[in-house]
Design an enzyme around this catalytic site. Structure first.
Site, PDB file in Angstrom:
ATOM      1  N   GLY A  56      -6.016 -10.799   9.101  1.00  0.00           N
ATOM      2  CA  GLY A  56      -5.543 -10.991  10.469  1.00  0.00           C
ATOM      3  C   GLY A  56      -4.674  -9.850  10.937  1.00  0.00           C
ATOM      4  NE  ARG A 113       0.404 -45.109 -19.464  1.00  0.00           N
ATOM      5  CZ  ARG A 113       0.148 -44.025 -18.737  1.00  0.00           C
ATOM      6  NH1 ARG A 113       0.675 -43.887 -17.541  1.00  0.00           N
ATOM      7  NH2 ARG A 113      -0.635 -43.075 -19.184  1.00  0.00           N
ATOM      8  CB  SER A 161      11.369 -41.050 -22.444  1.00  0.00           C
ATOM      9  OG  SER A 161      10.224 -40.570 -21.790  1.00  0.00           O
ATOM     10  CG  MET A 169      -5.032  -2.810  13.628  1.00  0.00           C
ATOM     11  SD  MET A 169      -4.202  -1.377  14.264  1.00  0.00           S
ATOM     12  CE  MET A 169      -4.217  -0.327  12.828  1.00  0.00           C
ATOM     13  CG  HIS A 219      -5.659 -49.409 -10.938  1.00  0.00           C
ATOM     14  ND1 HIS A 219      -7.010 -49.380 -11.188  1.00  0.00           N
ATOM     15  CD2 HIS A 219      -5.061 -49.830 -12.082  1.00  0.00           C
ATOM     16  CE1 HIS A 219      -7.225 -49.797 -12.428  1.00  0.00           C
ATOM     17  NE2 HIS A 219      -6.056 -50.083 -12.988  1.00  0.00           N
ATOM     18  CE1 TYR A 253       8.906 -36.444 -24.349  1.00  0.00           C
ATOM     19  CE2 TYR A 253      10.695 -36.285 -25.937  1.00  0.00           C
ATOM     20  CZ  TYR A 253       9.932 -37.030 -25.047  1.00  0.00           C
ATOM     21  OH  TYR A 253      10.204 -38.354 -24.875  1.00  0.00           O
ATOM     22  CE  LYS A 309      -3.586  -0.315   2.452  1.00  0.00           C
ATOM     23  NZ  LYS A 309      -4.810  -0.318   3.268  1.00  0.00           N
ATOM     24  NE  ARG A 341      -6.225  -4.071  -3.282  1.00  0.00           N
ATOM     25  CZ  ARG A 341      -6.686  -4.482  -2.113  1.00  0.00           C
ATOM     26  NH1 ARG A 341      -5.834  -4.759  -1.130  1.00  0.00           N
ATOM     27  NH2 ARG A 341      -7.977  -4.612  -1.897  1.00  0.00           N
ATOM     28  NE  ARG A 368      -5.945   4.348   4.878  1.00  0.00           N
ATOM     29  CZ  ARG A 368      -7.104   4.121   4.262  1.00  0.00           C
ATOM     30  NH1 ARG A 368      -7.333   2.963   3.713  1.00  0.00           N
ATOM     31  NH2 ARG A 368      -8.017   5.076   4.186  1.00  0.00           N
ATOM     32  CB  CYS A 381       7.059 -39.838 -20.430  1.00  0.00           C
ATOM     33  SG  CYS A 381       7.884 -41.314 -19.818  1.00  0.00           S
TER      34      CYS A 381
END
Lengths: 918, 918
Positions: A102, A586, A796, A104, A460, A884, A23, A337, A93, A864
């Site tokens: 939380g 797979r 991989s 002030m 699984h 990749y 602020k 802000r 402030r 992977c």
């Protein structure tokens, strides 16, 4: 010379957030660029820390500097703090670097007392305003600074209103408010044992101390713990000249966003109240008006606000959330802000701003978080409806948030029911099981959601669910599932098969009954598509990387995003999401399908290689069709197909179940062929049992001992590839051999398999472009990567297994037994199966990539494991120079963004100049 | 100029074994130092390789060089090859670098034909001798060069003897032998289709070619495959002037050793035959006389032999195995080579020669193999008795040679019986089980041998057996054990409980009935004790090592040998064998003892930490007593005590057994408290089950989740240490925390435990010297060793687990399912659980040692896996700069020798000058 603890607004700027808080830094910045900010100053976060460190004592020089700054503010405003003739009033402030509940909040009107209130009345010629301001000070100071419960003041206020027959606060007269001041003073004395401080400096000092102390309030500490904000930042304190929006109908107060924070549209969006203080807007006692109306009510102030909106956006290059007050027609800016926004707005704003030329495309990519992209892709529960359901006590359990997204459906207690209801009857089904097994998959993929009472994020159920993008909550231990009665208990609540539940796979929450969901459509998200294309371009730019042992840089070719997909429809989805290849298909999943599993089992139990080959021949056409679909869906991108990996016993019935059946039959004295058959199967399964199957006979080891299976698979791959090639598709199969630990394993089997590949291409009379390569998922493979790259054409990283071996953690066991504790206790910063362990596993990845490329310059290297979809891990992959990352189709958009961000972050961290995309 | 293919003896020397083969190099050497060697020359191994490479053709220049060399020999001897007047005869012998069965041996008398035989008869004036020499040439040439079966000649010989009424060969007259020559020629022609070659040069050429070809005979190739001799060495061919020990009673031939090859005593040892050729000694037709008698029969030749014996030993600095011939009183040396010897002789000779100043102590240490030391330490079967048993068909099975040594005893089919018979009745017991479990240990340690039908070299039976030095044969799949009938079948043979068997843990053989054994006594092996002290001194010398990433050398402190021991009696044994510390005491073994296990189980099943502590308090006195004994036995050497490592379910009954019992009771309709109790236990065990227990909740992970157990253990360790310290023992406990993967694990638990340690020392009012440290057995720990050494004061490589994780091999599963195949197929050079994988696991050890010492200079680093007793692995540990290797007590002497050898080898490989021990 004393340390500088206090900065006038004109001394600071927006880059001083560490010292001045968010602020304070922004108030200073606005002042600096000439916007109308009420004069004021900021006490630094360092002062707060020094105060705490000294046992709640102002550090040397602080108070003197406050007084000095106050004097400057007096000069600027022409008012004097505590002067009954022309009193200066200020607000106090808090303002930490990160906004934080939380702490002030704000005390307004500091400086008022029995004398100055009279001066204020004289100056404003408004008795009611004066007494109202004073009573507000006592109330705020009492509750916020001195900790008096709000109710104490509220009661007195209500009492007075009753006495006076007033309905609203505004019905009270000046006289009434003066009386209220007296009564509030009594409340103050009763609760604190002291009189309300008449000395304005005393008020100021106490308010500053209250802000300092609130840094370590229980709630603030808990919030910091939860969000990972360090405890040693401290908070700044802002002392700002009061301006009043409640000085009559030429005054107002409001909040606004420079763009719509919900949609991201470029419209001025906000609301205001005439003749009100800021707290009134928040309190919601009066309904504020849309900002547009200000144009009519106060055209001049509105025009000025529009100008400021432009200035702030150009200046901050981001959408701003502002607070303003109009005092007797004059506009004052009280805060700016970066504004919070929805995921959709974040994306639209970033893309729009880049198109407007306000920010670079790189910056646009950085403006959106991967979580925001995620939010847009999974069905979500309507947040309000969810809150309502919680309030109604309908949240019956929480578990592991295994696969994100929301799902609503009827409970089905087994896979067959789930499939029947889901496929044939078109119902939305939530399949519920204690845990799932490979032969449950047909039911799982027919379901909208998966719910289990056992297992962790890698069970699984979890893995399959993520793979198919099905929301899942697993390991809900609160659920007591009775498969016989087909019901589930959660405390007192009993749900029967067919009852409706809602599960939130993003949070792990489970609800009884339906909660409405919101579904996104990727292809309609044009801004997201644009943003991700930019991210792709950025990620694909060549870069350099540094290998620690060498201290020299070498070039890399940029990071692509590929997908893990086992079925053509997954591949199509991945491609729609922008995947540039399949990093992992797979093949074993294909073995579990209903018509195939019996053949697979016969193949496994075959007594001779000849018998085995007979069954393999039956499987070949199935696999070939699978591969044709995959290759065609991805052409001309590469498709990495992993040869069979799991131990064979995974395809057979469970040992415990067989054991139970056999014993039961034996004890009952049954005889006959069924028992004999079961006993035979039990013996076979027992012979295959392993102490630690994860590290047993699987992957390349299995292929070496029993090469027939992988030879069939390679034949199927190349037959498929040749057929597709002939059909005009530019297919690029890559054959991946899993679990290699020694180069000789690879040499042995790859030589055999390349022979098969060449033979098939000869038979088919067509050549396809192909590669053979390996998973790097065993530490030894990483350590000897130079040797392995002599044979493999690509690496991989299977980071799941690599993490398991590097840590010595069996993931299933670790997540069930100790990993949660480890993260909670701070022993591990994160679950290493979700976010790559850069310090340990990362060393091996670095080493393997470097050593591999040393022996084969053009080595293709990717990842992977599940980490391929984790933004932090993707950042590491970028730095490691990988080609990749491959992740589940639903993570592809997130990974694309993360890959782009990684490239930008890395460039920036090296201080390299940002290349603006055209 | 043509390549040099041929070396006259005077052109070579003993260092030219590669080129001239062992025999040729030594003949040349003897000629060079002036010993009486018959003139001759050697055709090089290169010539052999060139011959084979050219498709069995002599390389250019070879034959010409042979003829030239032959001319030189003719000049030297004054005889002429093929000259009927004064014929030169030669022998043709193969001679590779390493002696090798399956190669062509020797053809004598080359150069004889129908004409030269007459010349020989004239010259020797001995017709019988002449014809005998000729028939021997035809026979040898026929069988060895031309491949005619021996029987063909033998039959003809027997026929003639029958015709002539001769009983022995020597009964045949000159005339008979002349007749035999004719008949042998016919045999030759019948089998080869050609006449016996009359051209001596043709004889020579064919004999040389036969030697060359024999390099690639099936038997030779098989032998090289089996022993790892490379196939590209080739063999040399030696052409030596014939000398005759069969020229009358002034002629003789013999073989001798310069020391006794059986005991190592420094006595001249050998035997000879008067009037005989070398082959007669070997053939054993006449019984040779001991060499001593030559002193009387031919004193001059004997004296000359004694002189030569001295010269050769001084020259070769090793015991020599010689062949000689005395021709008409003149001594000729035909061969010398390092003599084969028994293990005991090897040790005695090495020690004696060092004491005589002939060799350095370093060289003495290098002269003995670790296997020879091993031979001396384990009971051995009498080799002859074993052969006899095999001949009698008493060998009933073979299995894995899991723990070396011989054992004879009566079969006991369970642990209780084994214990009762072994302990109470003092019987020698062989415990036989399908496989063993932790609660069988009491029976195992009461047995002389262990025999199982299942499991590999790392099965429970194998590990326990090695630990306790009990001979064991495991995984004997030929054995069909029937526990109910208490009998075991091996084919047709059935053995009952109480029947005697003999098992050879060194070879894996199992015999019915008793075979006598020979037991050694370490302390009586004074030469071995001396040799090992030298090895210790050599190994303990400071050295330097090189860290690959740094390219600079840093000093190390020499390698000690410690032992793994769990009980005081093991520690005492280890100390007797020369261990300088305990590198691993496994505390969990102590939990399995009969009176403790029920308490341990209650502790594990405790519902609250308080209840758990109650049972831990009961365990504490047991552990304290264990530790007192261990610490006292080793004082003042360090004792590393590892805190509990295995998963807790290992202490509970097996899941399958419980499941079976519960199902059986349920199906039978039983009810009551027993079933309830079992169901409760089943539920507890099920809750603790893990998919991959090796990588689950154990080691430091268990300590973090449940710190009470290790706190009790540390209390017990320090109470024990304080008590012993007060009793006057200089104890040095070191506490080892297992399975660390992240430094935070160590920090968390070590901090807690050091508090306990300090508290105990304060309570006891005494300070003991101690360390806290960790196992390095997880790849991640090695990778982050710099961080871990910031907390740990010592590292101990647990190379079993480290090998498992680095390869991703579960040892049990790998050895049972694929590791044997891997080694057979050459995918792995060795079983990495027996010999450390230097290329992979070794990298991690190197890395961890270097990185650990970088952050803690004085870090103590050792190895406590089974590799600590493997010589090749010990060599690596020396190079890695470790402080000690720790192995089972019975391996300590072997490890000491290996450590000394490693130091010498390493020095030599660096070309560093050898420092001679005083």
């Amino acid at each position: 010379m004393a340390h500088k603890w206090v900065y006038l607004f004109e001394e600071g700027n927006k880059d001083m957030r560490d010292l001045l808080g968010g602020k304070g830094a922004n108030l200073a910045e606005m002042a600096r660029i000439g916007l109308p900010v009420p004069p004021g100053f900021t006490i630094t976060t360092e002062a707060c820390n020094a105060y705490i460190a000294a046992g709640n004592k102002f550090p040397e020089g602080l108070w003197e500097q406050v007084l000095e700054a106050l004097k400057k503010v007096e000069e600027r405003t022409g008012k004097k703090f505590g002067d009954p003739n022309n009193p200066l009033l200020v607000s106090v402030r808090s303002g930490a670097k990160f906004s934080m509940p939380g702490m002030m909040d704000t005390v307004l009107n500091v400086g008022l007392n029995d004398e100055t209130v009279e001066g204020l009345i004289r100056l404003t010629n408004n008795e009611r305003f004066g007494w109202d301001a004073y009573r507000r000070l006592i109330q705020m100071f009492g509750s916020i600074v001195m900790g008096i419960p709000d109710e104490a003041f509220d009661e007195v206020m209500e009492e007075l209103k009753k006495e006076k027959g007033a309905k609203l606060d505004t019905d009270l007269t000046a006289e009434d408010l003066k009386e209220l001041v007296e009564r509030f003073k009594k409340v103050f004395k009763e609760h604190t044992g002291m009189d309300f401080p008449q000395d304005p400096y005393e008020q100021l000092r106490l308010a500053i101390e209250a802000v300092f102390k609130s840094w370590n309030s229980d709630r603030a500490i808990a919030y910091r713990n939860a969000t990972g904000i360090p405890h040693d930042l401290g908070t700044a304190v802002n002392i700002v000249t009061m301006v009043f929006g409640n000085m009559g109908d030429d005054s107002a107060t409001g909040v606004a966003f420079t763009r719509d924070p919900s949609t991201g549209e470029k419209v001025f969006w906000g609301e205001y109240l005439v003749n009100a203080q800021g707290e009134d807007v928040v309190a919601g006692i009066r309904t504020p008006k849309p900002i547009d109306e200000l144009k009519k009510e106060m055209p001049q102030a509105y025009e000025q606000l529009l100008e400021i909106r432009e200035i702030l956006e150009r200046h901050y290059k981001d959408m701003q959330d502002i607070e303003f007050t109009i005092e007797r027609g004059k506009l004052w800016m009280l805060q700016t802000r970066n504004g919070k926004r929805t995921a959709r707005a974040a994306i639209k704003i970033a893309v729009d701003m880049a198109k407007e030329g306000l920010i670079s495309k790189e910056e646009a990519v950085m403006r959106v978080t991967p979580e925001q992209v995620d939010t847009l892709l999974h069905p979500q529960f309507d947040p309000e409806a969810k809150e309502k359901a919680k309030a109604e006590g309908r949240m019956i359990a929480t578990g592991v948030n295994a696969s994100p997204g929301a799902a609503v459906g009827v409970l089905a207690f087994d896979a067959d029911t789930a499939e029947k209801w889901g496929k044939e009857e078109g119902k939305d089904v939530i399949m519920i099981r204690p845990e799932t097994k490979p032969d449950d998959v047909h039911g799982m993929i027919a379901s909208k959601g998966i719910l289990t009472s056992r297992g962790g994020a890698t069970s699984h159920a979890a893995v399959v669910a993520r793979q198919f993008g099905i929301p899942a909550v697993v390991g809900c231990e609160d659920l007591d599932i009775d498969l016989d009665k087909r019901e589930v208990r959660a405390g007192d609540i009993v749900l029967k098969e067919g009852d409706v539940v809602s599960i939130d796979g993003t949070t792990g929450e489970v609800f009884a009954g339906a909660i409405p969901t919101v579904y996104p459509d990727f292809e309609k998200e044009v801004d997201l598509m644009t943003l991700l294309e930019w991210a792709d371009e950025i990620a694909a730019r060549p870069d350099v990387r540094v290998w620690p042992e060498e201290k020299s840089m070498y070039p890399t070719r940029g990071l692509q995003v590929w997908a893990n997909a086992d079925y053509p429809k997954d591949a199509e989805r991945a491609r729609k999401f922008g995947a540039k290849g399949i990093g992992l298909a797979r093949t074993e999943h294909m073995f579990f399908e209903e018509e195939r599993l019996p053949i697979v089992q016969k193949m496994i139990l075959a007594k001779t290689p000849e018998e085995r080959e007979k069954y393999l021949e039956q499987l070949l056409p199935f696999q070939r069709e699978d591969f044709r679909g995959l290759l065609r869906a991805m052409a001309p991108y590469p498709v990495i197909i992993r040869l069979i990996d799991p131990p064979l016993h995974e395809f057979l019935p469970s040992y415990e179940e067989l054991l139970r059946e056999v014993i039961e039959m034996e004890v009952k004295g049954e005889t006959g062929p069924e028992l004999e058959e079961k006993k035979k199967m039990l013996a076979a399964v027992e012979a295959m049992r392993e102490a630690n199957p994860m590290m047993g006979l699987r992957g390349v080891r299995l292929s070496i001992i029993m090469p027939e299976i992988v030879k069939m698979q390679v034949r199927a791959i190349f037959e498929a590839a040749c057929m597709e090639k002939k059909a005009g598709y530019d297919v690029k199969p890559e054959v991946m051999i899993p679990l290699v630990s020694h180069v000789n394993e690879l040499t042995t089997i790859q030589t055999e398999l390349e022979k098969v590949a060449k033979q098939v291409m000869e038979e088919q009379g067509v050549e396809v472009e192909y590669k053979f390569g390996t998973m790097i998922e065993i530490p030894r493979a990483a350590l000897t990567a130079n040797e392995i790259a002599g044979v493999a054409q690509f690496f991989s990283f299977g980071t799941n297994d690599l993490t398991q071996m590097t840590f010595g953690f069996s993931r299933d066991d670790a997540e069930a037994k100790f990993l949660i504790d480890y993260v909670e206790k701070g022993i591990l910063p994160k679950n290493p199966f979700q976010t790559l362990d850069v310090d340990g596993v990362g060393q091996l990845i670095d080493m393997a990539t470097f050593r591999g490329r040393t022996s084969r310059n053009e080595l293709e290297v990717g990842i992977c494991g599940e980490h391929g979809g984790d933004p932090e891990s993707i950042h590491f992959c970028h730095k490691a120079g990988l080609n990749y990352v491959s992740c589940s189709p639903f993570r592809v958009p997130i990974a694309r963004l993360a890959a782009g961000q990684a490239a930008v972050k890395d460039l920036r961290s090296r201080g390299a100049e940002e290349t603006y995309l055209a």
